[in-house]
Each structure stands twice: as structure tokens, then as C-alpha cells.
Design an enzyme around this catalytic site. Structure first.
Site, mmCIF file in Angstrom:
data_model
loop_
_atom_site.group_PDB
_atom_site.id
_atom_site.type_symbol
_atom_site.label_atom_id
_atom_site.label_comp_id
_atom_site.label_asym_id
_atom_site.label_seq_id
_atom_site.Cartn_x
_atom_site.Cartn_y
_atom_site.Cartn_z
ATOM 1 N N GLY A 77 -17.515 2.241 -0.567
ATOM 2 C CA GLY A 77 -16.169 1.834 -0.986
ATOM 3 C C GLY A 77 -15.570 0.667 -0.225
ATOM 4 C CE LYS B 83 -2.000 0.362 -3.565
ATOM 5 N NZ LYS B 83 -3.409 0.601 -3.926
ATOM 6 C CB THR C 231 -1.007 -0.063 1.183
ATOM 7 O OG1 THR C 231 -1.892 1.037 1.069
ATOM 8 C CG2 THR C 231 -0.324 -0.047 2.538
ATOM 9 C CG ASP D 41 -5.893 -1.192 -6.075
ATOM 10 O OD1 ASP D 41 -6.192 -1.844 -5.052
ATOM 11 O OD2 ASP D 41 -4.900 -0.435 -6.135
ATOM 12 C CB ALA E 46 -7.391 5.032 -6.564
ATOM 13 C CG ASN F 201 -2.967 -4.369 -5.397
ATOM 14 O OD1 ASN F 201 -2.652 -5.211 -6.223
ATOM 15 N ND2 ASN F 201 -4.204 -4.212 -4.977
ATOM 16 N N GLY G 102 -5.333 10.039 -9.768
ATOM 17 C CA GLY G 102 -4.185 9.393 -9.113
ATOM 18 C C GLY G 102 -4.114 7.921 -9.455
HETATM 19 P P1 ATR Z 1 -3.961 7.840 -5.210
HETATM 20 O O1 ATR Z 1 -2.777 7.421 -6.008
HETATM 21 O O2 ATR Z 1 -4.136 7.047 -3.953
HETATM 22 O O3 ATR Z 1 -5.214 7.922 -6.002
HETATM 23 P P2 ATR Z 1 -3.076 10.609 -5.356
HETATM 24 O O4 ATR Z 1 -2.175 10.306 -6.481
HETATM 25 O O5 ATR Z 1 -2.532 11.478 -4.310
HETATM 26 O O6 ATR Z 1 -3.617 9.299 -4.628
HETATM 27 O O7 ATR Z 1 -4.420 11.222 -5.931
HETATM 28 C C1 ATR Z 1 -5.309 11.846 -5.145
HETATM 29 C C2 ATR Z 1 -6.408 12.460 -6.017
HETATM 30 O O8 ATR Z 1 -7.234 13.257 -5.175
HETATM 31 C C3 ATR Z 1 -5.881 13.372 -7.104
HETATM 32 O O9 ATR Z 1 -6.707 13.257 -8.225
HETATM 33 C C4 ATR Z 1 -6.000 14.744 -6.446
HETATM 34 O O10 ATR Z 1 -6.109 15.817 -7.347
HETATM 35 P P3 ATR Z 1 -4.753 16.578 -7.866
HETATM 36 O O11 ATR Z 1 -4.193 15.711 -8.936
HETATM 37 O O12 ATR Z 1 -5.256 17.884 -8.376
HETATM 38 O O13 ATR Z 1 -3.865 16.717 -6.672
HETATM 39 C C5 ATR Z 1 -7.308 14.568 -5.721
HETATM 40 N N1 ATR Z 1 -7.484 15.560 -4.660
HETATM 41 C C6 ATR Z 1 -6.910 15.559 -3.440
HETATM 42 N N2 ATR Z 1 -7.309 16.637 -2.723
HETATM 43 C C7 ATR Z 1 -8.163 17.347 -3.516
HETATM 44 C C8 ATR Z 1 -8.926 18.566 -3.361
HETATM 45 N N3 ATR Z 1 -8.895 19.277 -2.224
HETATM 46 N N4 ATR Z 1 -9.705 18.962 -4.403
HETATM 47 C C9 ATR Z 1 -9.736 18.252 -5.553
HETATM 48 N N5 ATR Z 1 -9.045 17.111 -5.760
HETATM 49 C C10 ATR Z 1 -8.275 16.653 -4.766
#
Ligand code: ATR
Length: 277
Positions: A241, A69, A65, A105, A134, A90, A132
């Protein structure tokens, strides 16, 4: 531990909050398997060394995790198609010292919807919020499940554009136009951490969403996020989820312990009891 005990676990940094030991522990007891599943803290930068050590120690395999990953994929000797396309893994199986990895996932995402919303037609267009890791796994799984169109909206436009460039059939929509993009959606997915306890809710107006569109979230704490409450309030079907977390664990359990386990109401209740503490 007896010499025949099969060992597996989850690596992360930090790892103390992982629910995976509880869910694998439940399945081990349910199936009477002589096995263990441990939470193992692995510091970033030490992954490859630790993986080789664990393979030597006789581990059957591992889950990875945050933040491991991408590094797990990079350290692998063999990667399945999904992990390669997503750019992250993962699940690892140690096979005669070789590290074989996959990404489950997307499997978890699709299987959760198949179980909880069996009438959903995966060919319907989907709107994915977030870009991101996910989101990439979910986009790939939706395309494989037959989605005729996948729209992706992300606060940082370039990340959504990159996903759209990578996967044929995906179109990026500007963050400001996410509410309008609900108009043709048969499925809306939040892949961000917005709506999680301690975070602000996802700001997504659902006024244009067709009444029979399915709304789901990868956040499971709380189980009913503000997005799911809003969708329910206007009569849309919703799926929480937690089931994605439970279903993504099944292929690893089968690879290490030899049984493909089920996701039951009892398992959900068992895992939720830990979330409540
Ligand atoms: P993961 O790989 O676990 O999906 P991540 O790469 O950190 O985690 O992705 C988190 C997602 O949440 C991203 O799409 C992020 O948007 P950004 O690419 O603009 O950072 C989104 N996210 C997190 N906080 C946010 C916020 N306050 N408003 C809008 N999107 C948000």
C-alpha cells in the site's frame, strides 16, 4: 521564508504521524524548488476558518487527511467530479481566494498498481473489502479504469449496500460470504485498517482465489500485511500500500509547485526510513 517561497501542507487532527511532509520535502529538494510543505494541526470544526486564513496567508494549497476529507469537500467553492462522486476531498488548490478541491486517492490507487503490476488487466472483476471513504475512492477508480464488476463486502452490511446503490456496476456481498466471493476475482483489495500494526489481521480465506489474481492492501505499516503474506505464500501477485500514498500526492505537488514528480525506489526508501523509526 522568502516572499517567493511556495507554501503547501497537510491538515489533519492529529497530524504528527503524517508521512506527507517527508515525501513532498524529498520532491522539493529533488527538483530544486523554493517551496515548503508543512504538517498543520487543524481542530475539527475550525476547518473552514483555517482554510480561508491559509489562503490569505498565501498558501498555494493543501492536502487533507483524517478527519477533514468530507469537511474539505463541503467547504470548497469548486469540486472536481471525483471528489463529488466519492463524497470527500484530499487536495485543495487556492485560486484567487477560491478553494478548488479534488480527490486523488483513486488516482494513487490505480497508478500504484499500474507501476507495480503493469500486467494487471483492470477489466477483471474486483473484490473490495471495506466500505469507508478509502473504499469509495477505490471503487470509483476501478469503475473508471474499466472493471467489469466490483463486489464489495463490509462487516456492516448497510455501508456496503449504500456503496452498491450509489455506483452502478457495484454489488454488495454479505460479509460471511467474502471468501466465496474470491472465486471470480481478478483483484482483491483490503481498504480497512485490519492488518495494520496494532490491529488484528483481515480474516479472509484465499482458498478460492484464482492463482493469478492480484492482491493489494491500502495498509502500508507493515509493508507486508498478513493478507499479502498469505497471498504471496500461495503464489498470487501482490502490491503493497505504500505506493498508493506516494502516488496520491503527485497531482497536488504538480498543482502547487509546477512539476509532476515520480515515484522511485529512492523515494520509497526515503519514506520507509521514517516508518522504521
Ligand atoms: P476510511 O474512511 O478511512 O476508509 P472508515 O470509514 O472508518 O475509514 O472505514 C473503515 C473500514 O474498516 C470500514 O469498512 C470498517 O467496517 P465497518 O463499516 O463495519 O465499521 C472496516 N473495519 C474496521 N475494523 C474492522 C473489523 N474489526 N472487522 C471488519 N471490518 C472492520
Amino acid at each position: 521564508m522568502r516572499p517567493d517561497t511556495i507554501r503547501a501542507g497537510v491538515i489533519g487532527w492529529p497530524i504528527s504521524h503524517s508521512l506527507s511532509p517527508r515525501l513532498h520535502g524529498y520532491w522539493l529538494r529533488e527538483h530544486g524548488i523554493d517551496g515548503t510543505y508543512e504538517a498543520i494541526a487543524v481542530e475539527p470544526g475550525t476547518l473552514e476558518t483555517r482554510l480561508r486564513e491559509m489562503a490569505e496567508e498565501g498558501f498555494a494549497g493543501l492536502n487533507a487527511t483524517i478527519p477533514h476529507k468530507e469537511a474539505l469537500l463541503a467547504a470548497a467553492d469548486v469540486a472536481d467530479d471525483n471528489a463529488s462522486r466519492i463524497g470527500a476531498a484530499n487536495t485543495a488548490v487556492f485560486n484567487d481566494g477560491r478553494i478548488e478541491v479534488s480527490n486523488t486517492d483513486g488516482f494513487g490507487f490505480i497508478e500504484n498498481l499500474r507501476q507495480s503490476a503493469p500486467d494487471h488487466d483492470f477489466r477483471r472483476p474486483a473484490l473490495v473489502i471495506g466500505a469507508g471513504g478509502a473504499a469509495r475512492a477505490i471503487v470509483v477508480s476501478l469503475l473508471d479504469a474499466g472493471a467489469t464488476a466490483v463486489l464489495i463486502a463490509n462487516r456492516t452490511a448497510e455501508r456496503a449496500a449504500e456503496v452498491a446503490r450509489t455506483f452502478e456496476g457495484v454489488e454488495a456481498v454479505p460479509w460471511e460470504q467474502r471468501a466465496g466471493a474470491c472465486r471470480d476475482a481478478g483483484l482483491v483489495v483490503n481498504t480497512t485498517s485490519l492488518g495494520m500494526a496494532g490491529n488484528p489481521p483481515l480474516d479472509l480465506a484465499l482458498g478460492d482465489l484464482p492463482p493469478n489474481a492480484l492482491v493489494t492492501d491500502i495498509v502500508y505499516n507493515p509493508l507486508e500485511t498478513p493478507l499479502l503474506s498469505a497471498a504471496k505464500a500461495r503464489g498470487n501477485p501482490t502490491v503493497d500500500g505504500l505506493g498508493m500514498l506516494l502516488h496520491q500526492a503527485r497531482p497536488g505537488f504538480e498543482a502547487w509547485f509546477g512539476v509532476l514528480p515520480d515515484v522511485t525506489d529512492e523515494l520509497r526508501a526515503h519514506v520507509l526510513a521514517e516508518l522504521a523509526t
